[in-house]
Design a protein around this motif. Structure first.
Motif, PDB file in Angstrom:
ATOM      1  N   ALA A 120     -13.898 -42.619 -17.688  1.00  0.00           N
ATOM      2  CA  ALA A 120     -15.177 -42.073 -18.175  1.00  0.00           C
ATOM      3  C   ALA A 120     -15.357 -40.627 -17.715  1.00  0.00           C
ATOM      4  O   ALA A 120     -15.842 -39.782 -18.474  1.00  0.00           O
ATOM      5  N   TYR A 121     -14.941 -40.340 -16.471  1.00  0.00           N
ATOM      6  CA  TYR A 121     -15.071 -38.967 -15.947  1.00  0.00           C
ATOM      7  C   TYR A 121     -14.174 -38.001 -16.725  1.00  0.00           C
ATOM      8  O   TYR A 121     -14.554 -36.856 -16.978  1.00  0.00           O
ATOM      9  N   GLU A 122     -12.982 -38.472 -17.109  1.00  0.00           N
ATOM     10  CA  GLU A 122     -12.070 -37.622 -17.885  1.00  0.00           C
ATOM     11  C   GLU A 122     -12.644 -37.290 -19.259  1.00  0.00           C
ATOM     12  O   GLU A 122     -12.378 -36.224 -19.804  1.00  0.00           O
ATOM     13  N   LYS A 123     -13.470 -38.217 -19.807  1.00  0.00           N
ATOM     14  CA  LYS A 123     -14.046 -37.998 -21.136  1.00  0.00           C
ATOM     15  C   LYS A 123     -15.417 -37.326 -21.084  1.00  0.00           C
ATOM     16  O   LYS A 123     -16.097 -37.218 -22.099  1.00  0.00           O
ATOM     17  N   GLY A 124     -15.825 -36.874 -19.881  1.00  0.00           N
ATOM     18  CA  GLY A 124     -17.041 -36.067 -19.775  1.00  0.00           C
ATOM     19  C   GLY A 124     -18.267 -36.799 -19.285  1.00  0.00           C
ATOM     20  O   GLY A 124     -19.345 -36.203 -19.218  1.00  0.00           O
ATOM     21  N   VAL A 125     -18.168 -38.076 -18.913  1.00  0.00           N
ATOM     22  CA  VAL A 125     -19.317 -38.829 -18.401  1.00  0.00           C
ATOM     23  C   VAL A 125     -19.327 -38.714 -16.885  1.00  0.00           C
ATOM     24  O   VAL A 125     -18.371 -39.123 -16.219  1.00  0.00           O
ATOM     25  N   ASP A 126     -20.382 -38.148 -16.317  1.00  0.00           N
ATOM     26  CA  ASP A 126     -20.470 -37.927 -14.879  1.00  0.00           C
ATOM     27  C   ASP A 126     -20.950 -39.213 -14.208  1.00  0.00           C
ATOM     28  O   ASP A 126     -22.157 -39.506 -14.183  1.00  0.00           O
ATOM     29  N   VAL A 127     -20.027 -39.997 -13.693  1.00  0.00           N
ATOM     30  CA  VAL A 127     -20.367 -41.265 -13.050  1.00  0.00           C
ATOM     31  C   VAL A 127     -19.389 -41.493 -11.908  1.00  0.00           C
ATOM     32  O   VAL A 127     -18.225 -41.108 -11.988  1.00  0.00           O
ATOM     33  N   LEU A 167     -18.935 -45.283  -6.139  1.00  0.00           N
ATOM     34  CA  LEU A 167     -19.667 -45.462  -4.880  1.00  0.00           C
ATOM     35  C   LEU A 167     -21.061 -44.852  -4.938  1.00  0.00           C
ATOM     36  O   LEU A 167     -21.999 -45.360  -4.330  1.00  0.00           O
ATOM     37  N   ALA A 168     -21.216 -43.744  -5.678  1.00  0.00           N
ATOM     38  CA  ALA A 168     -22.518 -43.068  -5.735  1.00  0.00           C
ATOM     39  C   ALA A 168     -23.498 -43.795  -6.653  1.00  0.00           C
ATOM     40  O   ALA A 168     -24.677 -43.950  -6.310  1.00  0.00           O
ATOM     41  N   GLU A 169     -23.003 -44.244  -7.829  1.00  0.00           N
ATOM     42  CA  GLU A 169     -23.883 -44.882  -8.824  1.00  0.00           C
ATOM     43  C   GLU A 169     -23.241 -46.174  -9.337  1.00  0.00           C
ATOM     44  O   GLU A 169     -22.772 -46.236 -10.495  1.00  0.00           O
ATOM     45  N   PRO A 170     -23.194 -47.211  -8.522  1.00  0.00           N
ATOM     46  CA  PRO A 170     -22.533 -48.452  -8.969  1.00  0.00           C
ATOM     47  C   PRO A 170     -23.271 -49.170 -10.097  1.00  0.00           C
ATOM     48  O   PRO A 170     -22.663 -49.741 -10.993  1.00  0.00           O
ATOM     49  N   THR A 171     -24.627 -49.129 -10.064  1.00  0.00           N
ATOM     50  CA  THR A 171     -25.413 -49.812 -11.101  1.00  0.00           C
ATOM     51  C   THR A 171     -25.222 -49.153 -12.460  1.00  0.00           C
ATOM     52  O   THR A 171     -25.048 -49.814 -13.483  1.00  0.00           O
ATOM     53  N   LYS A 172     -25.255 -47.827 -12.456  1.00  0.00           N
ATOM     54  CA  LYS A 172     -25.064 -47.077 -13.698  1.00  0.00           C
ATOM     55  C   LYS A 172     -23.677 -47.356 -14.288  1.00  0.00           C
ATOM     56  O   LYS A 172     -23.527 -47.553 -15.509  1.00  0.00           O
ATOM     57  N   LEU A 173     -22.686 -47.406 -13.403  1.00  0.00           N
ATOM     58  CA  LEU A 173     -21.322 -47.679 -13.856  1.00  0.00           C
ATOM     59  C   LEU A 173     -21.196 -49.081 -14.444  1.00  0.00           C
ATOM     60  O   LEU A 173     -20.558 -49.275 -15.486  1.00  0.00           O
ATOM     61  N   GLU A 174     -21.855 -50.061 -13.820  1.00  0.00           N
ATOM     62  CA  GLU A 174     -21.785 -51.438 -14.305  1.00  0.00           C
ATOM     63  C   GLU A 174     -22.413 -51.567 -15.689  1.00  0.00           C
ATOM     64  O   GLU A 174     -21.880 -52.232 -16.583  1.00  0.00           O
ATOM     65  N   LEU A 175     -23.574 -50.902 -15.869  1.00  0.00           N
ATOM     66  CA  LEU A 175     -24.242 -50.939 -17.177  1.00  0.00           C
ATOM     67  C   LEU A 175     -23.411 -50.246 -18.253  1.00  0.00           C
ATOM     68  O   LEU A 175     -23.329 -50.720 -19.398  1.00  0.00           O
TER      69      LEU A 175
END
Length: 522
Positions: A314-321, A324-332
């Motif tokens: 996701a980070y390679e495709k431009g999504v800043d996630v 460890l910093a945002e586990p909930t956002k990543l799960e969703l």
């Protein structure tokens, strides 16, 4: 050499040559030199010093320490034994490297011969130009001529220089990271100063609460995730800001004591890790410790690794996630991605089925029903007989089995003799014949013996040369004479013998007598 020389010139040149030659030592000088050498070896006299001020070892043999007369040494030296500077290869220095970029100092106004036809720069040709192909090339337009490439130096590098991983690194690049860190530190100081100003204006009780919150914020800033997320085998002291490696708890059994066999799993003492299972041949789930690899690939470890991989993609495709910093956002995000992926797959499948059809083949009953597997309960004895439940039905084939017509006890094709199939029960070679049993077997054996006796009695008839028909000989002779007289180039493919079309009677006889060894049913 000139022969008309004066005697004085010859004497002068001879004296000059004698000065350069080494003089012969007297007996006294030789004795003193010997005593000095012995004293130096004994350590009573100081060692000889060469031109560079280094001591010469007195125990070096004379044939090594003495310089040849043509070397021109003015004192004791070992320079003639060392590698000469002229013979040493000259390598490029640490700071020498290829120039990067282009030379922006000198930019041409017009196109020059030998330059790139596309961009107009010296140093490469049209084939190796990195600029996109122009509609109107610089060779014809004389506009927007690119700066020239640097003339790169020829670097002669040593063995280590070729393998230097920091070759060409500019230390000035590290300044960017240092400056960025300094800006962050300054911003933190300003925030702390603002918070202190606010706390001073408030009440005393509020000041104490805010100072405690400030201290907690500072710790969170500096140790962002370390306090909350402790890595296995580490201990974090937030006061000292040091990560300390945890030692083994004394009550636990050491990993290297799990299996004392020296050929068992390898134990690394530096990292205190044993990756393989020390108990080979045992089920890892039944053993207390089955190696670190087993722990790593069980439980939620695979889910965690999958989430980490999704975060990187996701980070390679431009999504800043961040995991460890945002586990909930990543799960969703992952959940949403998988739902859309399934929807897209279903849409593609529906389109394919609409276009080509074949949906009835997908609606197949489960494998349990296809393979005739059910959950019916049965009990068996030790002999294999069923005590409880119905016996499992035999799977029958589409062909009729165990049917023996015309009194036979075996099937057609169970007996084979002289390239012919038959019945094993009566040795009959005729299909659909009535079974004669043992009588048929004895009769077939008698037929065999009679045929053998006839073959022995029959003798080969002698050829009578006189009885040969003369007409046949004439025909053969005329046929051969015709072919001999015929031109070889006009001869047909099968002209050496007569080829006739077989008659209907011959064809019928061939079909009746033809054998089909490959087919047991005919």
């Amino acid at each position: 050499m000139n022969k008309n020389l004066v005697i004085s010139d010859i004497i002068k040149s001879k004296s000059e040559l004698n000065e350069n030659e080494p003089k012969k030592k007297s007996r006294e000088d030789f004795r003193k030199a010997k005593e000095l050498e012995e004293a130096r070896k004994a350590g009573t006299a100081p060692a000889a010093v060469d031109e560079e001020g280094k001591d010469i070892n007195p125990h070096i043999p004379q044939y090594i320490s003495t310089t040849p007369w043509y070397y021109g040494a003015k004192g004791p030296t070992l320079k003639h034994q060392r590698i000469q500077d002229d013979s040493l290869p000259k390598y490029a220095g640490i700071n020498e490297w290829y120039k990067r970029g282009v030379n922006t100092d000198s930019v041409a106004v017009r196109y020059r011969e030998g330059a790139c036809e596309n961009c107009g720069a010296h140093g490469h040709d049209k084939k190796n130009c990195f600029e996109r192909p122009r509609k109107k090339m610089a060779k014809y337009s004389n506009e927007d001529i690119a700066p020239d490439d640097y003339v790169q130096p020829v670097l002669n590098q040593s063995y280590d220089g070729k393998r230097d991983r920091w070759a060409g690194y500019d230390p000035a690049q590290h300044k960017i990271i240092v400056e960025q860190f300094q800006r962050i530190e300054e911003a933190k100081r300003q925030l702390r100063a603002e918070k202190l100003d606010k706390s001073l204006k408030g009440k005393e009780g509020e000041e104490e609460k805010e100072t405690k919150e400030d201290a907690g914020d500072d710790e969170e800033d500096e140790d962002k995730y370390v306090d909350d997320f402790d890595m296995p085998g580490t201990k974090v002291d937030s006061k000292q800001r040091i990560t300390v490696r945890n030692l083994r708890i004394r009550e636990d059994t050491a990993k290297y004591l799990r299996n004392l066999d020296p050929n068992s799993a390898f134990y690394d003492p530096k990292t205190r890790s044993m990756r393989d299972n020390p108990h080979k041949g045992k089920d890892p789930e039944e053993v207390d410790y089955a190696g670190e690899n087993f722990v790593r690939f069980t439980g939620d470890t695979r889910k965690h690794a999958g989430a980490q991989l999704f975060a990187w993609e996701a980070y390679e495709k431009g999504v800043d996630v961040h995991l460890l910093a945002e586990p909930t956002k990543l799960e969703l995000l992952k959940k949403e991605y998988e739902e859309k992926k399934d929807q897209f797959k279903n849409k593609v499948q529906e389109k394919v089925l609409e276009k080509y059809g074949g949906e009835e083949h997908l609606n197949v009953p489960p494998k349990e029903l296809l393979l005739a597997q059910t959950e019916e309960y049965r009990e068996y004895t030790r002999c294999g007989k069923i005590v409880k439940g119905e016996e499992k039905a035999k799977i029958t084939s589409r062909y009729e089995e165990d049917i023996y017509p015309l009194n036979h006890t075996t099937v057609w094709g169970s007996y084979w003799r002289n390239g012919e199939w038959g019945y094993k029960c009566c040795h009959s070679l005729i299909k659909n014949s009535y079974c004669t049993g043992e009588a048929g077997k004895t009769e077939s054996e008698e037929d065999k013996s009679k045929k053998k006796k006839k073959r022995k009695k029959q003798k080969k008839p002698k050829r009578n040369t006189k009885s040969v028909d003369t007409n046949i000989l004439k025909k053969n002779c005329s046929f051969e004479e015709q072919h001999n007289e015929m031109d070889e180039r006009k001869r047909k493919y099968n002209s050496m013998y007569e080829v006739k079309k077989p008659s209907e009677e011959e064809l019928e006889e061939f079909y009746i007598k033809r054998k089909r060894d490959f087919d047991p049913m005919l």
